[in-house]
Design a protein around this motif. Structure first.
Motif, PDB file in Angstrom:
ATOM      1  N   THR A  84      -2.984   1.383  -4.576  1.00 33.27           N
ATOM      2  CA  THR A  84      -4.159   1.984  -3.787  1.00 33.27           C
ATOM      3  C   THR A  84      -4.916   0.919  -3.005  1.00 33.27           C
ATOM      4  O   THR A  84      -5.721   1.314  -2.271  1.00 33.27           O
ATOM      5  CB  THR A  84      -5.003   2.883  -4.599  1.00 33.27           C
ATOM      6  N   GLY A  85      -4.706  -0.286  -3.382  1.00 29.88           N
ATOM      7  CA  GLY A  85      -5.612  -1.164  -2.757  1.00 29.88           C
ATOM      8  C   GLY A  85      -5.188  -2.545  -3.214  1.00 29.88           C
ATOM      9  O   GLY A  85      -4.106  -2.560  -3.994  1.00 29.88           O
ATOM     10  N   MET A 101       0.920  -1.190   0.062  1.00 32.25           N
ATOM     11  CA  MET A 101      -0.001   0.053   0.135  1.00 32.25           C
ATOM     12  C   MET A 101       1.027   1.068  -0.013  1.00 32.25           C
ATOM     13  O   MET A 101       1.973   1.311   0.822  1.00 32.25           O
ATOM     14  CB  MET A 101      -0.917   0.087   1.105  1.00 32.25           C
ATOM     15  N   GLY A 102       0.591   1.914  -0.784  1.00 29.56           N
ATOM     16  CA  GLY A 102       1.582   3.384  -1.056  1.00 29.56           C
ATOM     17  C   GLY A 102       2.652   3.433  -1.709  1.00 29.56           C
ATOM     18  O   GLY A 102       3.370   4.275  -1.967  1.00 29.56           O
ATOM     19  N   THR A 162      -1.039   8.522 -12.566  1.00 31.88           N
ATOM     20  CA  THR A 162      -1.245   9.951 -12.388  1.00 31.88           C
ATOM     21  C   THR A 162      -0.350  10.630 -13.690  1.00 31.88           C
ATOM     22  O   THR A 162       0.799  10.533 -13.658  1.00 31.88           O
ATOM     23  CB  THR A 162      -0.826  10.570 -11.239  1.00 31.88           C
ATOM     24  N   THR A 205       5.004   2.781  -5.220  1.00 29.63           N
ATOM     25  CA  THR A 205       5.089   3.028  -6.714  1.00 29.63           C
ATOM     26  C   THR A 205       5.827   1.946  -7.299  1.00 29.63           C
ATOM     27  O   THR A 205       6.865   1.407  -6.658  1.00 29.63           O
ATOM     28  CB  THR A 205       5.552   4.334  -6.965  1.00 29.63           C
ATOM     29  N   LYS A 238       0.729   3.970  -8.596  1.00 30.86           N
ATOM     30  CA  LYS A 238       0.777   3.891  -6.964  1.00 30.86           C
ATOM     31  C   LYS A 238      -0.158   2.980  -6.749  1.00 30.86           C
ATOM     32  O   LYS A 238      -1.246   2.947  -6.790  1.00 30.86           O
ATOM     33  CB  LYS A 238       0.515   5.196  -6.432  1.00 30.86           C
ATOM     34  N   THR A 280      -5.224  -2.938  -7.243  1.00 32.84           N
ATOM     35  CA  THR A 280      -5.613  -1.724  -7.778  1.00 32.84           C
ATOM     36  C   THR A 280      -4.376  -0.668  -7.600  1.00 32.84           C
ATOM     37  O   THR A 280      -3.875  -0.510  -6.823  1.00 32.84           O
ATOM     38  CB  THR A 280      -6.735  -1.104  -6.906  1.00 32.84           C
ATOM     39  N   VAL A 281      -4.219   0.059  -8.745  1.00 35.76           N
ATOM     40  CA  VAL A 281      -3.097   1.162  -8.646  1.00 35.76           C
ATOM     41  C   VAL A 281      -3.830   2.173  -9.638  1.00 35.76           C
ATOM     42  O   VAL A 281      -4.835   2.494 -10.138  1.00 35.76           O
ATOM     43  CB  VAL A 281      -2.022   0.630  -9.458  1.00 35.76           C
ATOM     44  N   THR A 282      -2.998   3.657  -9.157  1.00 31.25           N
ATOM     45  CA  THR A 282      -3.527   4.843  -9.743  1.00 31.25           C
ATOM     46  C   THR A 282      -2.398   5.393 -10.488  1.00 31.25           C
ATOM     47  O   THR A 282      -1.332   5.491 -10.115  1.00 31.25           O
ATOM     48  CB  THR A 282      -4.038   5.663  -8.678  1.00 31.25           C
TER      49      THR A 282
END
Length: 330
Positions: A314-315, A294-295, A322, A297, A312, A318-320
């Motif tokens: 996020t769960g 978590m958190g 940007t 990259t 990154k 799952t990643v985000t």
């Protein structure tokens, strides 16, 4: 006239032996020597004086007669035979005692001063002198051996005098003083090392790679400050909820690299990518090229474009992404 021969009656041999014993017994039954005194093989005393009752098997009325000063608590002395006989003469007994080696061993019972009591007194003395009560590990390295007091002694009467400390090396020296008896006191030099320590969290039992650390698994130990460094886990919150990176033993200091946040993404797994670019938000599928907690990259490959991107975690799965950060293209 026929002479008459008179027969002389001889006493029975057993009777003669008994008569002899009675005569010998009467011979020693004179004033002051009516009792046969026997020496004990060894003696133990509880007080500051040795009495005849301590060294004679059945001293009777003369038992209260003092013989000599007792040794220090926990110590043993050899009491010479002539000293005991001198005390017997003062009590009105003139007979002598027979003992092969000419002395008797007399020990005074004692209560050993526990090391934690001594260490506590040293700690209090150093804290009072330095005006601080920071944690110290006290190690006593110089005494004359085990220290004893009479069994009924009060350890609260222990005093530390003439304290000298070296803040650089942590070494100290002092005089230990403990009054006992009426006019006696234990007085001895004592020295050692007083080292500043820190409490650090450790595992209460061994854990295997991948296990999660919970609060009840944590214990504490004290370490010398000189052994503590920035790579070590010093806060319990750095452990709770973390995953063990490698097999770890119980009771050992932990490094920050020994644990990590639990993996949310595993290398090679497919994850859902949320692509955020300004007000635009899209979803895509990516393949993780490395593990991610978590958190963190991590690098992924967009399965639609085969482009390498960073995202990154996020769960779980799952990643985000940007700004569509591009690392390389294929």
């Amino acid at each position: 006239m026929i002479p008459v021969r008179r027969r002389h009656h001889r006493p029975d041999r057993n009777f003669a032996t008994l008569l002899l014993m009675v005569i010998m017994g009467l011979a020693v039954m004179v004033p002051g020597t009516a009792q046969a005194y026997m020496l004990k093989s060894a003696a133990e005393v509880n007080g500051p004086f040795i009495h005849l009752s301590d060294v004679l098997a059945d001293a009777g009325k003369i038992g209260t007669q003092r013989v000599a000063l007792a040794p220090d608590p926990g110590e043993t002395m050899s009491l010479q035979l002539h000293v005991i006989e001198s005390a017997m003469r003062k009590a009105g007994v003139t007979q002598s005692l027979a003992l092969g080696n000419g002395y008797i061993s007399v020990r005074r019972s004692g209560r050993e001063i526990p090391s934690h009591i001594l260490e506590g007194r040293i700690f209090d003395a150093i804290a009072a002198k330095n005006g601080t009560r920071s944690q110290l590990n006290i190690r006593i390295t110089g005494t004359r051996g085990s220290l004893y007091l009479p069994p009924e002694s009060d350890f609260n009467r222990i005093r530390i005098e003439n304290l000298e400390t070296d803040n650089r090396s942590g070494r100290f020296s002092a005089t230990l003083v403990v009054p006992y008896d009426v006019n006696a006191q234990l007085r001895t030099d004592i020295s050692g090392i007083a080292e500043p320590v820190m409490r650090v969290p450790v595992l209460a039992h061994a854990l295997s790679r991948g296990e999660m650390v919970t609060r009840h698994m944590i214990d504490w130990i004290e370490l010398p400050e000189r052994r503590v460094n920035r790579t070590m886990v010093l806060d319990v919150e750095q452990l709770v909820g973390m995953e063990v990176q490698r097999p770890l033993k119980a009771g050992q200091p932990l490094r920050i690299s020994d644990v990590r946040h639990p993996l949310m993404v595993e290398k090679g797994s497919l994850v859902t990518m949320t692509v955020v670019n300004g007000a635009l938000s899209l979803s895509a599928t990516g393949k993780a090229m490395q593990d991610g907690a978590m958190g963190e990259t991590i690098r992924l490959i967009n399965t639609s474009t085969n482009r390498m991107i960073e995202a990154k975690v996020t769960g779980a799965g799952t990643v985000t992404v940007t700004g569509m950060s591009r690392i390389a293209s294929r």
